[in-house]
Design a protein around this motif. Structure first.
Motif, PDB file in Angstrom:
ATOM      1  N   ALA A  59      -3.878  16.972  27.618  1.00  0.00           N
ATOM      2  CA  ALA A  59      -4.089  18.419  27.717  1.00  0.00           C
ATOM      3  C   ALA A  59      -3.064  19.052  28.646  1.00  0.00           C
ATOM      4  CB  ALA A  59      -5.500  18.711  28.202  1.00  0.00           C
ATOM      5  N   ALA A  60      -2.751  18.387  29.743  1.00  0.00           N
ATOM      6  CA  ALA A  60      -1.754  18.914  30.680  1.00  0.00           C
ATOM      7  C   ALA A  60      -0.374  18.987  30.018  1.00  0.00           C
ATOM      8  CB  ALA A  60      -1.698  18.042  31.930  1.00  0.00           C
ATOM      9  N   LEU A  61      -0.037  17.982  29.224  1.00  0.00           N
ATOM     10  CA  LEU A  61       1.255  17.996  28.535  1.00  0.00           C
ATOM     11  C   LEU A  61       1.319  19.098  27.476  1.00  0.00           C
ATOM     12  CD1 LEU A  61       1.881  14.183  28.218  1.00  0.00           C
ATOM     13  CD2 LEU A  61       3.296  15.814  29.468  1.00  0.00           C
ATOM     14  N   ARG A  62       0.209  19.332  26.775  1.00  0.00           N
ATOM     15  CA  ARG A  62       0.189  20.396  25.784  1.00  0.00           C
ATOM     16  C   ARG A  62       0.369  21.781  26.411  1.00  0.00           C
ATOM     17  NH1 ARG A  62      -3.788  17.171  23.414  1.00  0.00           N
ATOM     18  NH2 ARG A  62      -5.442  18.342  24.428  1.00  0.00           N
ATOM     19  N   SER A  63      -0.102  21.932  27.643  1.00  0.00           N
ATOM     20  CA  SER A  63      -0.013  23.234  28.301  1.00  0.00           C
ATOM     21  C   SER A  63       1.344  23.477  28.956  1.00  0.00           C
ATOM     22  CB  SER A  63      -1.122  23.380  29.348  1.00  0.00           C
ATOM     23  OG  SER A  63      -0.888  22.516  30.435  1.00  0.00           O
ATOM     24  N   GLN A  64       2.218  22.482  28.940  1.00  0.00           N
ATOM     25  CA  GLN A  64       3.551  22.610  29.546  1.00  0.00           C
ATOM     26  C   GLN A  64       4.441  23.512  28.736  1.00  0.00           C
ATOM     27  OE1 GLN A  64       4.781  21.027  32.501  1.00  0.00           O
ATOM     28  NE2 GLN A  64       2.640  20.575  32.854  1.00  0.00           N
TER      29      GLN A  64
ATOM     30  N   GLU B 296      14.020   6.466  36.104  1.00  0.00           N
ATOM     31  CA  GLU B 296      13.248   5.430  35.411  1.00  0.00           C
ATOM     32  C   GLU B 296      11.835   5.299  35.961  1.00  0.00           C
ATOM     33  OE1 GLU B 296      16.342   4.622  36.849  1.00  0.00           O
ATOM     34  OE2 GLU B 296      17.343   5.141  34.985  1.00  0.00           O
ATOM     35  N   ASP B 297      11.598   5.835  37.157  1.00  0.00           N
ATOM     36  CA  ASP B 297      10.300   5.709  37.810  1.00  0.00           C
ATOM     37  C   ASP B 297       9.453   6.965  37.624  1.00  0.00           C
ATOM     38  OD1 ASP B 297      11.019   3.225  38.746  1.00  0.00           O
ATOM     39  OD2 ASP B 297      11.556   3.928  40.750  1.00  0.00           O
ATOM     40  N   PRO B 298       8.125   6.801  37.685  1.00  0.00           N
ATOM     41  CA  PRO B 298       7.252   7.986  37.644  1.00  0.00           C
ATOM     42  C   PRO B 298       7.118   8.584  39.044  1.00  0.00           C
ATOM     43  CG  PRO B 298       5.918   6.020  37.740  1.00  0.00           C
ATOM     44  CD  PRO B 298       7.361   5.557  37.651  1.00  0.00           C
ATOM     45  N   GLU B 299       6.683   9.828  39.094  1.00  0.00           N
ATOM     46  CA  GLU B 299       6.314  10.399  40.383  1.00  0.00           C
ATOM     47  C   GLU B 299       5.039   9.711  40.859  1.00  0.00           C
ATOM     48  OE1 GLU B 299       6.253  14.621  40.765  1.00  0.00           O
ATOM     49  OE2 GLU B 299       8.301  14.832  40.030  1.00  0.00           O
ATOM     50  N   ASP B 300       4.517  10.102  42.013  1.00  0.00           N
ATOM     51  CA  ASP B 300       3.376   9.413  42.626  1.00  0.00           C
ATOM     52  C   ASP B 300       2.053   9.594  41.895  1.00  0.00           C
ATOM     53  OD1 ASP B 300       5.055   8.505  44.604  1.00  0.00           O
ATOM     54  OD2 ASP B 300       4.536  10.097  46.019  1.00  0.00           O
ATOM     55  N   ARG B 301       1.916  10.669  41.112  1.00  0.00           N
ATOM     56  CA  ARG B 301       0.641  10.941  40.444  1.00  0.00           C
ATOM     57  C   ARG B 301       0.860  11.264  38.967  1.00  0.00           C
ATOM     58  NH1 ARG B 301      -3.787  10.792  43.428  1.00  0.00           N
ATOM     59  NH2 ARG B 301      -3.508  10.913  45.660  1.00  0.00           N
ATOM     60  N   THR B 302      -0.131  10.892  38.163  1.00  0.00           N
ATOM     61  CA  THR B 302      -0.109  11.223  36.738  1.00  0.00           C
ATOM     62  C   THR B 302      -0.464  12.704  36.575  1.00  0.00           C
ATOM     63  OG1 THR B 302      -2.445  10.701  36.446  1.00  0.00           O
ATOM     64  CG2 THR B 302      -0.868   8.882  36.121  1.00  0.00           C
ATOM     65  N   PHE B 303      -0.372  13.197  35.355  1.00  0.00           N
ATOM     66  CA  PHE B 303      -0.745  14.583  35.090  1.00  0.00           C
ATOM     67  C   PHE B 303      -2.235  14.825  35.318  1.00  0.00           C
ATOM     68  CE2 PHE B 303       3.278  14.424  32.776  1.00  0.00           C
ATOM     69  CZ  PHE B 303       3.883  15.570  33.269  1.00  0.00           C
ATOM     70  N   CYS B 304      -3.051  13.769  35.265  1.00  0.00           N
ATOM     71  CA  CYS B 304      -4.487  13.930  35.531  1.00  0.00           C
ATOM     72  C   CYS B 304      -4.819  13.712  37.002  1.00  0.00           C
ATOM     73  CB  CYS B 304      -5.315  13.005  34.640  1.00  0.00           C
ATOM     74  SG  CYS B 304      -5.167  11.251  35.021  1.00  0.00           S
TER      75      CYS B 304
END
Length: 89
Positions: free
Chosen positions: A84-89, A40-48
């Motif tokens: 953009a990071a999500l599109r490149s996944q 339910e939690d995010p990791e420490d950093r966003t994709f940006c």
């Protein structure tokens, strides 16, 4: 890959009511990978690359792999770097 949607909030003085407390507003909406230990939690950093600890979690999960990663009503605040990071996944 599971993601978490987060709002980066800022504060600004109200222009309509004169002096007083600053009011929160959305700076940007980011995406972060889900924490593998606590889904339910995010990791420490966003994709940006921004830290997630001071961001507010948005209760939204894409309905399927091809669905938009953020709620349609938050599109104007989309972080383009996260997108953009999500599109490149």
């Amino acid at each position: 890959m599971a993601i978490r949607v987060l709002r980066e909030l800022g504060k600004k003085q109200s222009e309509d009511f004169g002096p007083g407390d600053a009011v929160p507003h959305i700076e940007a909406v980011h995406a972060a990978p889900a924490d593998p230990d606590v889904a339910e939690d995010p990791e420490d950093r966003t994709f940006c690359g921004k830290q997630t600890q001071d961001m507010e979690r948005v209760n939204y999960q894409p309905s399927d792999p091809g669905a938009p990663w953020l709620p349609p009503d938050m599109g104007e605040w989309e972080c383009r770097t996260c997108a953009a990071a999500l599109r490149s996944q």
